[in-house]
Design a protein around this motif. Sequence first.
Motif, short mmCIF file in Angstrom:
data_model
loop_
_atom_site.label_atom_id
_atom_site.label_comp_id
_atom_site.label_asym_id
_atom_site.label_seq_id
_atom_site.Cartn_x
_atom_site.Cartn_y
_atom_site.Cartn_z
N LYS A 25 25.81 -18.01 -36.57
CA LYS A 25 24.52 -18.27 -37.21
C LYS A 25 24.37 -17.47 -38.51
N GLY A 26 24.72 -16.19 -38.45
CA GLY A 26 24.56 -15.34 -39.64
C GLY A 26 25.45 -15.79 -40.78
N THR A 27 26.71 -16.06 -40.49
CA THR A 27 27.67 -16.50 -41.51
C THR A 27 27.21 -17.80 -42.14
N GLN A 28 26.86 -18.77 -41.30
CA GLN A 28 26.49 -20.08 -41.82
C GLN A 28 25.14 -20.05 -42.53
N SER A 29 24.24 -19.15 -42.10
CA SER A 29 22.95 -19.03 -42.78
C SER A 29 23.14 -18.72 -44.25
N GLU A 30 24.12 -17.88 -44.57
CA GLU A 30 24.36 -17.51 -45.96
C GLU A 30 24.76 -18.73 -46.79
N PHE A 31 25.61 -19.59 -46.24
CA PHE A 31 26.02 -20.81 -46.95
C PHE A 31 24.82 -21.75 -47.17
N VAL A 32 24.05 -21.93 -46.10
CA VAL A 32 22.93 -22.86 -46.15
C VAL A 32 21.86 -22.34 -47.11
N LYS A 33 21.63 -21.04 -47.05
CA LYS A 33 20.67 -20.39 -47.95
C LYS A 33 21.04 -20.66 -49.41
N GLY A 34 22.33 -20.50 -49.73
CA GLY A 34 22.80 -20.71 -51.10
C GLY A 34 22.63 -22.16 -51.54
N LYS A 35 22.98 -23.08 -50.68
CA LYS A 35 22.96 -24.49 -51.09
C LYS A 35 21.55 -25.05 -51.27
N TYR A 36 20.63 -24.63 -50.37
CA TYR A 36 19.28 -25.23 -50.41
C TYR A 36 18.21 -24.26 -50.93
N ASP A 37 18.65 -23.10 -51.40
CA ASP A 37 17.73 -22.10 -51.98
C ASP A 37 16.61 -21.72 -50.99
N LEU A 38 17.03 -21.28 -49.83
CA LEU A 38 16.07 -20.92 -48.78
C LEU A 38 16.04 -19.41 -48.58
N ILE A 39 14.97 -18.93 -47.98
CA ILE A 39 14.90 -17.52 -47.59
C ILE A 39 15.49 -17.41 -46.18
N HIS A 40 16.46 -16.53 -46.03
CA HIS A 40 17.13 -16.34 -44.74
C HIS A 40 16.43 -15.21 -43.97
N ILE A 41 15.92 -15.53 -42.80
CA ILE A 41 15.31 -14.48 -41.97
C ILE A 41 16.08 -14.36 -40.67
N SER A 42 16.76 -13.23 -40.51
CA SER A 42 17.49 -12.95 -39.28
C SER A 42 16.77 -11.84 -38.53
N THR A 43 16.24 -12.16 -37.35
CA THR A 43 15.51 -11.13 -36.60
C THR A 43 16.46 -10.01 -36.16
N GLY A 44 17.72 -10.36 -35.86
CA GLY A 44 18.70 -9.32 -35.49
C GLY A 44 18.91 -8.34 -36.64
N ASP A 45 19.07 -8.88 -37.88
CA ASP A 45 19.24 -8.00 -39.05
C ASP A 45 18.00 -7.15 -39.29
N LEU A 46 16.84 -7.76 -39.12
CA LEU A 46 15.59 -7.00 -39.34
C LEU A 46 15.51 -5.84 -38.34
N PHE A 47 15.84 -6.13 -37.08
CA PHE A 47 15.83 -5.04 -36.09
C PHE A 47 16.85 -3.97 -36.47
N ARG A 48 18.07 -4.39 -36.85
CA ARG A 48 19.11 -3.40 -37.18
C ARG A 48 18.69 -2.56 -38.39
N ASN A 49 18.03 -3.15 -39.38
CA ASN A 49 17.53 -2.36 -40.52
C ASN A 49 16.49 -1.36 -40.08
N ASN A 50 15.62 -1.77 -39.17
CA ASN A 50 14.62 -0.83 -38.65
C ASN A 50 15.27 0.32 -37.90
N ILE A 51 16.34 0.01 -37.17
CA ILE A 51 17.04 1.07 -36.44
C ILE A 51 17.67 2.05 -37.44
N LEU A 52 18.32 1.51 -38.49
CA LEU A 52 18.95 2.36 -39.51
C LEU A 52 17.93 3.28 -40.17
#
Length: 191
Positions: free
Chosen positions: A14-41
Amino acid sequence: MINLILFGKPGSGKGTQSEFVKGKYDLIHISTGDLFRNNILNNTDLGLLAKSYMEKGDLVPDEVTIKMLEAEVNKHSNANGFIFDGFPRTTVQAEILDQFLSTLKLSISMTIALEVDENLLIDRLINRGKDSGRADDQDRSKIQNRFEEYNNKTSPLINYYKNQNKFFEVNGVGDVNEISARIFKTIDNNI
Ligand code: ADP
């Protein structure tokens, strides 16, 4: 506006493909896993809370996850659309997402599920754990628990989105570019 959910078991890409899809359709990518990991960091209170669940491979409670997701969407009021990665993961999250988007006069356009066999996913996650150092990727029992969480709490969403005619499956095995081509085709043919 295109609002997509990228759906699939842990490690399905999901994360890998989100980056491709985000680039092609100019979307904002929101990953709850990444958001949690940033909060942990960053040692935030939210991070501290999420950590205890994530380390075991359990889902973080809905209230916490939903609040974080809504705050993130609200930061991007001028977006062309969103790609939700790792959210929703429970029926409550899906229902609240629909309600929340409707208050913004938005809705989910489609859900794309990446299909990968569990045995292959275990290999992928163990490999990812070696590079990323993610504790939840380094232990087979934690991986198994994440699959159980998926099967018990997340898989009911397949019917939730099928009932809205918004569920599309894509073969998630193969070369990453091949898989993104399948996703683009699914989006373009069904949007
Ligand atoms: P993966 O899809 O490989 O499990 P993620 O980064 O999406 O990786 O999620 C990692 C962990 O973060 C999950 O196991 C869970 O503990 C937590 N998490 C992420 N998204 C959610 C969510 N929507 N609801 C509850 N917990 C979540």
